[in-house]
Write a protein that holds these residues in place. Structure first.
Motif, PDB file in Angstrom:
ATOM      1  N   SER A 268     -14.549  -0.472   3.630  1.00 55.08           N
ATOM      2  CA  SER A 268     -14.131   0.240   2.426  1.00 55.08           C
ATOM      3  C   SER A 268     -12.965  -0.444   1.722  1.00 55.08           C
ATOM      4  CB  SER A 268     -13.738   1.683   2.778  1.00 55.08           C
ATOM      5  OG  SER A 268     -12.816   1.703   3.850  1.00 55.08           O
ATOM      6  N   VAL A 269     -12.323  -1.412   2.395  1.00 51.60           N
ATOM      7  CA  VAL A 269     -11.298  -2.246   1.754  1.00 51.60           C
ATOM      8  C   VAL A 269     -11.951  -3.584   1.438  1.00 51.60           C
ATOM      9  CG1 VAL A 269      -9.066  -3.392   2.036  1.00 51.60           C
ATOM     10  CG2 VAL A 269      -9.414  -1.084   2.942  1.00 51.60           C
TER      11      VAL A 269
ATOM     12  N   ARG B 221       0.139   4.155   0.375  1.00 52.48           N
ATOM     13  CA  ARG B 221      -0.260   5.189   1.331  1.00 52.48           C
ATOM     14  C   ARG B 221       0.470   5.055   2.654  1.00 52.48           C
ATOM     15  NH1 ARG B 221      -6.578   4.307   0.441  1.00 52.48           N
ATOM     16  NH2 ARG B 221      -5.753   2.228   0.088  1.00 52.48           N
TER      17      ARG B 221
ATOM     18  N   GLN C 170      -3.470  -4.997   3.590  1.00 50.22           N
ATOM     19  CA  GLN C 170      -4.791  -5.598   3.558  1.00 50.22           C
ATOM     20  C   GLN C 170      -4.774  -7.123   3.471  1.00 50.22           C
ATOM     21  OE1 GLN C 170      -5.964  -3.669  -0.293  1.00 50.22           O
ATOM     22  NE2 GLN C 170      -6.854  -5.692  -0.698  1.00 50.22           N
TER      23      GLN C 170
ATOM     24  N   ASN D 112     -12.314   2.768   6.360  1.00 52.98           N
ATOM     25  CA  ASN D 112     -12.998   3.952   6.884  1.00 52.98           C
ATOM     26  C   ASN D 112     -13.598   3.669   8.248  1.00 52.98           C
ATOM     27  OD1 ASN D 112     -12.379   5.421   4.599  1.00 52.98           O
ATOM     28  ND2 ASN D 112     -14.341   5.022   3.596  1.00 52.98           N
TER      29      ASN D 112
ATOM     30  N   GLY E  19      -6.639   2.146   4.649  1.00 54.35           N
ATOM     31  CA  GLY E  19      -7.806   2.568   3.887  1.00 54.35           C
ATOM     32  C   GLY E  19      -9.151   2.137   4.415  1.00 54.35           C
TER      33      GLY E  19
ATOM     34  N   ASN F 147       0.830  -1.206   0.000  1.00 45.41           N
ATOM     35  CA  ASN F 147       0.000   0.000   0.000  1.00 45.41           C
ATOM     36  C   ASN F 147       0.864   1.255   0.000  1.00 45.41           C
ATOM     37  OD1 ASN F 147      -1.831   2.032   0.515  1.00 45.41           O
ATOM     38  ND2 ASN F 147      -3.112   0.712   1.814  1.00 45.41           N
TER      39      ASN F 147
END
Length: 527
Positions: free
Chosen positions: A355-356, A22, A168, A335, A333, A20
């Motif tokens: 949300s993932v 991010r 994830q 939420n 990620g 990821n």
């Protein structure tokens, strides 16, 4: 991207995959794990983080469907150092010990009542908190062991370790010795539940206990202050009063927020009339420990004046926080609700999907869902079948029955009166109600002033039932059956056309005939 298998002790170079973008720190962390050659790594179809009722149900169901599954569960000690075993809140510090101690209090009332029925009960009967606590805790420990046996029998791998998401598809598990291992997985279920929150006041975290502690106390709590107005506060305050402890409940505003307020106020009246003291519109300000080991509580009263009182135990029941803080969910990620820090579900048409896309949440950690054990269990099982059995069935969170185990039990299903008025308006609902007298309360002349039933219906024929609320003995046993009918769309006419079982409290539901709108006295007289 799933992590490659790691062979312990192997000497070779690995090109670290891109994770990821991010969160570069997570990618670097994972690379270090791979390069070290010292950590264990395993690959799974499903990893469940959280060993409560919902997480265990989901894990076992997925395993039975032929998938490789692991469960991570790790109990951080409470602020007072209390720990417990596998099984989550319900088994260890919630439903199970709560109901058992509630039963202990009811038995105390039954002993008193028995004199009126001819039993020659000595006047000096006493209760042993120590004996009760020992037996309740032993039963809970047996459930802890039973859960471990079930996981083994169903081929679910159990880790007594704290889980944190690296990305994830990767979870870092750290056990109590600090040993780390990586778990690679296709899907992740977050089922970590919540823990009590304590007001940020001087001495609060240092001296107050919570529901994480009360059920594991080996010494009697003595004179107790319960701060809060939730079902946890009222249930704990109720059984403490029933066991003979001087108990005060400090309430900031209303009782049982989110429940039908007429019923909530009846509960408060019943408890107050039967020995529980209430401090209304009061807020704790400070807790100090005295030289004799008691606790001096300073609080603002309804006039915003500082008052002080000394207690042996201060129990905080002022809400719960989702245990998502250390999971690293936001960085990958997922939420979260800004206020509750719960996982927001409902993505891509799946009630539990975050949300993932491969991360799900069930139970108390899922935003906007009932915080009830059977809800988590059913949601977990249904999720396992959607993931691994081609099922399309979603969890239905509507019209779920529950019971508050206060001294006078409160069972309910469907809408409260406030909700029905808000959605349909007062003119478009009809409320049938009754104050009734349980037969078992008559001979000992027990307080029946708050034994009450309310059936909320649509006004127009066929008057579909929107909600049912019952206050009285065994309300939980009564409401379960009616919840089946209400979920099936039962009408008022169908309920009153049913022949009741006499003499029971439940039959009063099928005899309801007085509406609030009429203004007539709803008190049941005779048979």
């Amino acid at each position: 991207m799933a992590a490659p298998m790691l062979i312990k002790g192997a000497r070779f170079k690995i090109k670290c995959p891109t994770f990821n973008s991010r969160n570069k720190n997570n990618s670097l962390l994972f690379c270090r794990f791979l390069a070290s050659g010292k950590e264990n790594s395993s690959r799974y179809d499903l990893v469940v983080i959280g060993g409560g009722s919902g997480g265990l149900a989901c894990a076992k169901e997925a395993s039975q469907l032929g998938r490789k599954v692991a469960v991570l569960d790790f109990v951080k000690p409470s602020t007072q150092g209390t720990r417990w075993g596998l099984g989550g809140t319900c088994v260890n510090v919630g439903c199970i010990p709560k109901k058992l101690i509630h039963q202990a209090a009811l038995l105390g009332h039954a002993i008193q009542d028995s004199r009126s029925f001819g039993w020659n009960v000595p006047p000096d009967i006493t209760h042993s908190w120590e004996k009760m606590s020992e037996n309740v805790q032993n039963y809970v420990r047996s459930l802890n062991w039973g859960h471990r046996v079930q996981l083994k029998d169903k081929n679910v791998e159990y880790f007594n370790a704290l889980g944190t998401l690296v990305d994830q598809n990767t979870i870092k598990a750290v056990d109590k010795k600090g040993e780390e291992r990586l778990l690679s997985t296709e899907n992740i279920v977050i089922a970590v539940g919540g823990r009590p929150k304590i007001p940020e006041i001087p001495g609060g975290r240092e001296y107050a206990i919570t529901s994480d502690d009360i059920f594991w106390m080996t010494k009697p709590p003595g004179k107790t202050l319960v701060v809060g107005a939730s079902y946890i506060a009222l249930e704990c305050g109720g059984f403490l009063s029933g066991l003979g402890f001087e108990t005060t409940i400090m309430v900031r505003s209303i009782l049982l927020r989110g429940f039908d307020q007429q019923m909530a106020n009846h509960i408060g009246d019943y408890m107050m009339n039967n020995g529980t003291r209430f401090l209304r519109e009061c807020v704790p300000q400070k807790i100090e420990k005295t030289s004799n080991g008691q606790y001096l509580v300073s609080y603002y009263d309804e006039n915003q004046q500082i008052q002080q009182e000394t207690f042996d135990t201060v129990l905080m029941a002022t809400g719960r926080n989702a245990e998502t803080g250390g999971l690293n969910l936001g960085n990958i990620g997922v939420n979260l609700d800004e206020s509750s820090h719960k996982v927001i579900g409902g993505y891509h048409g799946d009630n539990e999907k975050s949300s993932v896309s491969n991360i799900y949440a069930i139970g108390d950690v899922l935003q906007g869902r009932p915080e009830l054990t059977p809800v988590a269990i059913k949601a977990g099982r249904l999720l396992a079948h959607r993931l691994y059995d081609n099922s399309q069935i979603q969890m239905d969170y509507n019209k779920i029955a529950t019971t508050v185990f206060t001294p006078i039990e409160y069972g309910c299903v469907g809408m409260s009166e406030e909700m029905a008025v808000e959605q349909f308006g007062e003119d478009d609902i009809e409320i049938y109600h009754a104050f009734y007298k349980p037969l078992e309360f008559t001979v000992p002349e027990r307080d029946v002033a708050q034994c009450y039933i309310k059936l909320i219906c649509k006004h127009n024929v066929p008057q579909t039932v929107l909600g049912l609320h019952i206050l009285g003995p065994n309300a939980g046993e009564i409401i379960q059956g009616f919840s089946v009918a209400i979920r099936s769309g039962v009408t008022y006419e169908e309920i009153i056309s049913t022949v009741g079982i006499h003499p029971t409290c439940a039959e009063e539901v099928v005899k309801l005939n007085i509406t609030k709108r009429s203004g007539l006295d709803p008190t049941v007289t005779g048979c």
